[in-house]
Design a protein around this motif. Structure first.
Motif, PDB file in Angstrom:
ATOM      1  N   ILE A   1       0.871  -1.169   0.000  1.00 22.23           N
ATOM      2  CA  ILE A   1       0.000   0.000   0.000  1.00 22.23           C
ATOM      3  C   ILE A   1       0.912   1.224   0.000  1.00 22.23           C
ATOM      4  O   ILE A   1       1.698   1.389   0.931  1.00 22.23           O
ATOM      5  N   HIS A   2       0.817   2.013  -1.049  1.00 24.02           N
ATOM      6  CA  HIS A   2       1.648   3.205  -1.133  1.00 24.02           C
ATOM      7  C   HIS A   2       0.995   4.223  -2.056  1.00 24.02           C
ATOM      8  O   HIS A   2       0.124   3.857  -2.843  1.00 24.02           O
ATOM      9  N   PRO A   3       1.311   5.477  -2.033  1.00 23.94           N
ATOM     10  CA  PRO A   3       2.177   6.118  -1.040  1.00 23.94           C
ATOM     11  C   PRO A   3       1.435   6.347   0.270  1.00 23.94           C
ATOM     12  O   PRO A   3       0.200   6.343   0.293  1.00 23.94           O
ATOM     13  N   ASN A   4       2.154   6.560   1.315  1.00 24.57           N
ATOM     14  CA  ASN A   4       1.572   6.882   2.609  1.00 24.57           C
ATOM     15  C   ASN A   4       2.515   7.847   3.315  1.00 24.57           C
ATOM     16  O   ASN A   4       3.608   7.432   3.677  1.00 24.57           O
ATOM     17  N   PRO A   5       2.143   9.091   3.460  1.00 19.29           N
ATOM     18  CA  PRO A   5       0.833   9.690   3.220  1.00 19.29           C
ATOM     19  C   PRO A   5       0.512   9.826   1.725  1.00 19.29           C
ATOM     20  O   PRO A   5       1.396   9.787   0.886  1.00 19.29           O
ATOM     21  N   PHE A   6      -0.800   9.962   1.431  1.00 19.69           N
ATOM     22  CA  PHE A   6      -1.264  10.042   0.054  1.00 19.69           C
ATOM     23  C   PHE A   6      -2.034  11.339  -0.169  1.00 19.69           C
ATOM     24  O   PHE A   6      -2.434  12.012   0.773  1.00 19.69           O
ATOM     25  N   ASP A   7      -2.224  11.660  -1.453  1.00 20.14           N
ATOM     26  CA  ASP A   7      -2.954  12.869  -1.810  1.00 20.14           C
ATOM     27  C   ASP A   7      -4.346  12.538  -2.349  1.00 20.14           C
ATOM     28  O   ASP A   7      -5.338  12.954  -1.783  1.00 20.14           O
ATOM     29  N   SER A   8      -4.419  11.768  -3.428  1.00 21.20           N
ATOM     30  CA  SER A   8      -5.724  11.484  -4.022  1.00 21.20           C
ATOM     31  C   SER A   8      -5.982  10.006  -4.276  1.00 21.20           C
ATOM     32  O   SER A   8      -7.121   9.609  -4.483  1.00 21.20           O
ATOM     33  N   SER A   9      -4.937   9.175  -4.253  1.00 19.67           N
ATOM     34  CA  SER A   9      -5.147   7.745  -4.484  1.00 19.67           C
ATOM     35  C   SER A   9      -4.028   6.929  -3.847  1.00 19.67           C
ATOM     36  O   SER A   9      -2.952   7.443  -3.554  1.00 19.67           O
ATOM     37  N   LEU A  10      -4.326   5.650  -3.641  1.00 24.02           N
ATOM     38  CA  LEU A  10      -3.358   4.681  -3.131  1.00 24.02           C
ATOM     39  C   LEU A  10      -3.199   3.564  -4.140  1.00 24.02           C
ATOM     40  O   LEU A  10      -4.141   3.231  -4.859  1.00 24.02           O
ATOM     41  N   SER A  11      -2.045   2.956  -4.171  1.00 22.47           N
ATOM     42  CA  SER A  11      -1.805   1.774  -4.991  1.00 22.47           C
ATOM     43  C   SER A  11      -1.677   0.572  -4.065  1.00 22.47           C
ATOM     44  O   SER A  11      -1.031   0.653  -3.025  1.00 22.47           O
ATOM     45  N   ILE A  12      -2.306  -0.520  -4.462  1.00 20.68           N
ATOM     46  CA  ILE A  12      -2.217  -1.769  -3.703  1.00 20.68           C
ATOM     47  C   ILE A  12      -1.736  -2.844  -4.659  1.00 20.68           C
ATOM     48  O   ILE A  12      -2.307  -3.038  -5.731  1.00 20.68           O
ATOM     49  N   LEU A  13      -0.695  -3.536  -4.268  1.00 19.86           N
ATOM     50  CA  LEU A  13      -0.092  -4.564  -5.105  1.00 19.86           C
ATOM     51  C   LEU A  13      -0.119  -5.896  -4.367  1.00 19.86           C
ATOM     52  O   LEU A  13       0.088  -5.945  -3.157  1.00 19.86           O
ATOM     53  N   GLY A  14      -0.403  -6.963  -5.098  1.00 17.15           N
ATOM     54  CA  GLY A  14      -0.279  -8.299  -4.536  1.00 17.15           C
ATOM     55  C   GLY A  14      -1.549  -8.907  -3.989  1.00 17.15           C
ATOM     56  O   GLY A  14      -1.482  -9.838  -3.190  1.00 17.15           O
ATOM     57  N   ILE A  15      -2.717  -8.407  -4.411  1.00 17.68           N
ATOM     58  CA  ILE A  15      -3.959  -9.036  -3.982  1.00 17.68           C
ATOM     59  C   ILE A  15      -4.741  -9.458  -5.216  1.00 17.68           C
ATOM     60  O   ILE A  15      -4.507  -8.980  -6.322  1.00 17.68           O
ATOM     61  N   SER A  16      -5.688 -10.346  -5.025  1.00 18.64           N
ATOM     62  CA  SER A  16      -6.558 -10.786  -6.099  1.00 18.64           C
ATOM     63  C   SER A  16      -7.967 -10.328  -5.816  1.00 18.64           C
ATOM     64  O   SER A  16      -8.476 -10.487  -4.703  1.00 18.64           O
ATOM     65  N   GLU A  17      -8.604  -9.756  -6.815  1.00 15.86           N
ATOM     66  CA  GLU A  17      -9.975  -9.279  -6.670  1.00 15.86           C
ATOM     67  C   GLU A  17     -10.935 -10.422  -6.344  1.00 15.86           C
ATOM     68  O   GLU A  17     -11.958 -10.233  -5.710  1.00 15.86           O
ATOM     69  N   LEU A  48      -9.316   8.092  -3.723  1.00 18.15           N
ATOM     70  CA  LEU A  48      -9.679   8.672  -2.426  1.00 18.15           C
ATOM     71  C   LEU A  48      -9.639  10.198  -2.453  1.00 18.15           C
ATOM     72  O   LEU A  48      -9.445  10.829  -1.420  1.00 18.15           O
ATOM     73  N   ASP A  49      -9.835  10.790  -3.605  1.00 14.01           N
ATOM     74  CA  ASP A  49      -9.702  12.237  -3.717  1.00 14.01           C
ATOM     75  C   ASP A  49     -10.789  13.015  -2.990  1.00 14.01           C
ATOM     76  O   ASP A  49     -10.615  14.192  -2.694  1.00 14.01           O
ATOM     77  N   GLN A  67      -6.347 -11.187   7.624  1.00 12.65           N
ATOM     78  CA  GLN A  67      -6.542  -9.779   7.313  1.00 12.65           C
ATOM     79  C   GLN A  67      -5.373  -8.937   7.787  1.00 12.65           C
ATOM     80  O   GLN A  67      -4.625  -9.325   8.665  1.00 12.65           O
ATOM     81  N   ILE A  68      -5.247  -7.783   7.131  1.00 15.59           N
ATOM     82  CA  ILE A  68      -4.247  -6.810   7.508  1.00 15.59           C
ATOM     83  C   ILE A  68      -4.954  -5.460   7.573  1.00 15.59           C
ATOM     84  O   ILE A  68      -5.815  -5.163   6.753  1.00 15.59           O
ATOM     85  N   VAL A  69      -4.602  -4.684   8.577  1.00 17.99           N
ATOM     86  CA  VAL A  69      -5.159  -3.332   8.721  1.00 17.99           C
ATOM     87  C   VAL A  69      -3.970  -2.377   8.763  1.00 17.99           C
ATOM     88  O   VAL A  69      -3.049  -2.561   9.549  1.00 17.99           O
ATOM     89  N   LYS A  70      -4.024  -1.364   7.908  1.00 15.97           N
ATOM     90  CA  LYS A  70      -2.963  -0.359   7.848  1.00 15.97           C
ATOM     91  C   LYS A  70      -3.539   1.023   8.091  1.00 15.97           C
ATOM     92  O   LYS A  70      -4.618   1.343   7.608  1.00 15.97           O
ATOM     93  N   ARG A  71      -2.800   1.822   8.832  1.00 21.88           N
ATOM     94  CA  ARG A  71      -3.162   3.222   9.031  1.00 21.88           C
ATOM     95  C   ARG A  71      -2.599   4.008   7.860  1.00 21.88           C
ATOM     96  O   ARG A  71      -1.425   3.857   7.509  1.00 21.88           O
ATOM     97  N   ILE A  72      -3.441   4.824   7.251  1.00 23.44           N
ATOM     98  CA  ILE A  72      -3.004   5.664   6.137  1.00 23.44           C
ATOM     99  C   ILE A  72      -3.343   7.115   6.447  1.00 23.44           C
ATOM    100  O   ILE A  72      -4.267   7.391   7.208  1.00 23.44           O
ATOM    101  N   ILE A  73      -2.584   8.007   5.862  1.00 24.45           N
ATOM    102  CA  ILE A  73      -2.749   9.427   6.145  1.00 24.45           C
ATOM    103  C   ILE A  73      -3.019  10.180   4.850  1.00 24.45           C
ATOM    104  O   ILE A  73      -2.260  10.045   3.889  1.00 24.45           O
ATOM    105  N   LYS A  74      -4.099  10.947   4.830  1.00 24.74           N
ATOM    106  CA  LYS A  74      -4.438  11.805   3.696  1.00 24.74           C
ATOM    107  C   LYS A  74      -3.863  13.182   3.948  1.00 24.74           C
ATOM    108  O   LYS A  74      -4.105  13.788   4.985  1.00 24.74           O
ATOM    109  N   GLU A  75      -3.057  13.665   3.008  1.00 26.69           N
ATOM    110  CA  GLU A  75      -2.469  15.005   3.136  1.00 26.69           C
ATOM    111  C   GLU A  75      -3.397  16.051   2.567  1.00 26.69           C
ATOM    112  O   GLU A  75      -4.140  15.811   1.664  1.00 26.69           O
TER     113      GLU A  75
END
Length: 75
Positions: A1-17, A48-49, A67-75
């Motif tokens: 999950i990146h970037p963190n902090p984020f501005d308008s969107s996050l990228s998530i890699l390594g999961i399957s829908e 997340l804009d 499950q995994i829970v991550k704290r993310i910060i919106k700038e």
């Protein structure tokens, strides 16, 4: 999950829908609505804009119940 902090969107890699769910919450525990765009297999963009500046939590849960829970910060 990146970037963190984020501005308008996050990228998530390594999961399957097909075998994972993504849920987002604000600091008060309220579930949030967001857009999810599949870029290619296992890579997603979370739009997340519309969120205001602050702290949020993203939860990714697979069908096995892990499950995994991550704290993310919106700038």
């Amino acid at each position: 999950i990146h970037p963190n902090p984020f501005d308008s969107s996050l990228s998530i890699l390594g999961i399957s829908e097909d075998n994972a769910t993504i849920t987002m919450y604000d600091a008060q525990g309220r579930k949030l609505k967001f857009s999810l765009e599949s870029v290619n297999n296992g890579y997603f963009i979370v739009g997340l804009d519309t969120l205001t500046t602050g702290i949020y939590f993203i939860k990714i849960k697979n069908t096995a119940g892990e499950q995994i829970v991550k704290r993310i910060i919106k700038e």
